[in-house]
Design a protein around this motif. Structure first.
Motif, PDB file in Angstrom:
ATOM      1  N   SER A  20      -3.719 -71.739 -70.298  1.00  0.00           N
ATOM      2  CA  SER A  20      -4.374 -72.598 -71.276  1.00  0.00           C
ATOM      3  C   SER A  20      -3.280 -73.248 -72.105  1.00  0.00           C
ATOM      4  O   SER A  20      -2.364 -72.567 -72.557  1.00  0.00           O
ATOM      5  N   VAL A  22      -2.194 -75.664 -75.340  1.00  0.00           N
ATOM      6  CA  VAL A  22      -2.503 -76.306 -76.616  1.00  0.00           C
ATOM      7  C   VAL A  22      -1.588 -77.514 -76.746  1.00  0.00           C
ATOM      8  O   VAL A  22      -0.368 -77.371 -76.815  1.00  0.00           O
ATOM      9  N   THR A  24      -0.384 -79.611 -79.115  1.00  0.00           N
ATOM     10  CA  THR A  24      -0.359 -79.575 -80.580  1.00  0.00           C
ATOM     11  C   THR A  24      -0.379 -80.971 -81.187  1.00  0.00           C
ATOM     12  O   THR A  24       0.166 -81.915 -80.624  1.00  0.00           O
ATOM     13  N   ASP A  50      -4.405 -76.907 -85.192  1.00  0.00           N
ATOM     14  CA  ASP A  50      -3.675 -76.437 -84.010  1.00  0.00           C
ATOM     15  C   ASP A  50      -3.848 -74.933 -83.833  1.00  0.00           C
ATOM     16  O   ASP A  50      -4.081 -74.445 -82.725  1.00  0.00           O
ATOM     17  N   GLU A  51      -3.735 -74.199 -84.920  1.00  0.00           N
ATOM     18  CA  GLU A  51      -3.855 -72.742 -84.846  1.00  0.00           C
ATOM     19  C   GLU A  51      -5.268 -72.324 -84.445  1.00  0.00           C
ATOM     20  O   GLU A  51      -5.443 -71.411 -83.644  1.00  0.00           O
ATOM     21  N   GLU A  53      -7.304 -74.047 -82.599  1.00  0.00           N
ATOM     22  CA  GLU A  53      -7.421 -74.365 -81.167  1.00  0.00           C
ATOM     23  C   GLU A  53      -6.716 -73.309 -80.327  1.00  0.00           C
ATOM     24  O   GLU A  53      -7.207 -72.901 -79.283  1.00  0.00           O
ATOM     25  N   ARG A  54      -5.566 -72.856 -80.777  1.00  0.00           N
ATOM     26  CA  ARG A  54      -4.821 -71.805 -80.071  1.00  0.00           C
ATOM     27  C   ARG A  54      -5.664 -70.525 -79.986  1.00  0.00           C
ATOM     28  O   ARG A  54      -5.761 -69.902 -78.931  1.00  0.00           O
ATOM     29  N   LEU A  57      -8.624 -71.108 -77.555  1.00  0.00           N
ATOM     30  CA  LEU A  57      -8.173 -71.060 -76.163  1.00  0.00           C
ATOM     31  C   LEU A  57      -7.815 -69.642 -75.732  1.00  0.00           C
ATOM     32  O   LEU A  57      -8.061 -69.260 -74.589  1.00  0.00           O
ATOM     33  N   GLN A  58      -7.245 -68.846 -76.631  1.00  0.00           N
ATOM     34  CA  GLN A  58      -6.924 -67.460 -76.289  1.00  0.00           C
ATOM     35  C   GLN A  58      -8.208 -66.672 -76.009  1.00  0.00           C
ATOM     36  O   GLN A  58      -8.267 -65.898 -75.064  1.00  0.00           O
ATOM     37  N   VAL A  79      -1.472 -68.492 -73.143  1.00  0.00           N
ATOM     38  CA  VAL A  79      -1.702 -69.730 -73.881  1.00  0.00           C
ATOM     39  C   VAL A  79      -0.332 -70.264 -74.276  1.00  0.00           C
ATOM     40  O   VAL A  79       0.482 -69.540 -74.845  1.00  0.00           O
ATOM     41  N   ASP A  81       2.006 -73.785 -75.733  1.00  0.00           N
ATOM     42  CA  ASP A  81       2.023 -75.089 -76.393  1.00  0.00           C
ATOM     43  C   ASP A  81       2.735 -76.084 -75.491  1.00  0.00           C
ATOM     44  O   ASP A  81       3.727 -75.739 -74.844  1.00  0.00           O
TER      45      ASP A  81
END
Length: 143
Positions: A20, A22, A24, A50-51, A53-54, A57-58, A79, A81
């Protein structure tokens, strides 16, 4: 896409790696620049997005890993970036992947022109088999 992989018949001990990425919104900056940018409210808001979304996704990667493990695959997830087009290709090369399964987001012509298509890039640049998995209307999950 995970369901399409799960439903297939795989040899015992088949490995599946979920990547996955990100992409950013906040550019990478030096420590000196970071102290300047940290003062800007917009920078803080974007960094928080961003965080989030991270983390999202995790969670999706963890759930997907569990689904594939229950199907008998030796699944792992990570995950990262970066640019999804480049990260997925690099990870496939590093792991000597036999195949890449990538979802299609169904971008319209204008979105595809402006944003580019991750799946198109991977299909045209990968050194292994690539399968683009499209969602059916019945399987779509609201974002």
């Amino acid at each position: 896409m995970i369901q399409a992989v799960r439903k297939r018949s795989w040899p015992e001990k088949t490995e599946a790696q979920i990547i996955s990425v990100v992409q950013t919104l906040v550019p990478t900056v030096t420590t000196l620049e970071a102290s300047t940018y940290a003062q800007e409210p917009a920078f803080t808001v974007i960094r928080e997005l961003d965080e989030r979304e991270r983390i999202r996704l995790q969670n999706v990667a963890d759930d997907s890993t569990n689904i594939l493990r229950r199907a008998g695959l030796m699944a792992t997830s990570t995950v990262v970036d970066g640019d999804p087009r480049e990260v997925i290709l690099a990870e496939a090369e590093l792991s000597n992947a036999d195949a890449i399964f990538v979802g299609a987001r169904g971008l319209g012509r204008m979105e595809r022109l402006m944003l580019g298509s991750v799946s198109t890039h991977i299909v045209t640049h990968a050194r292994c088999t690539v399968e683009v998995v499209r969602q059916t209307m019945a399987s779509r999950v609201p974002r």
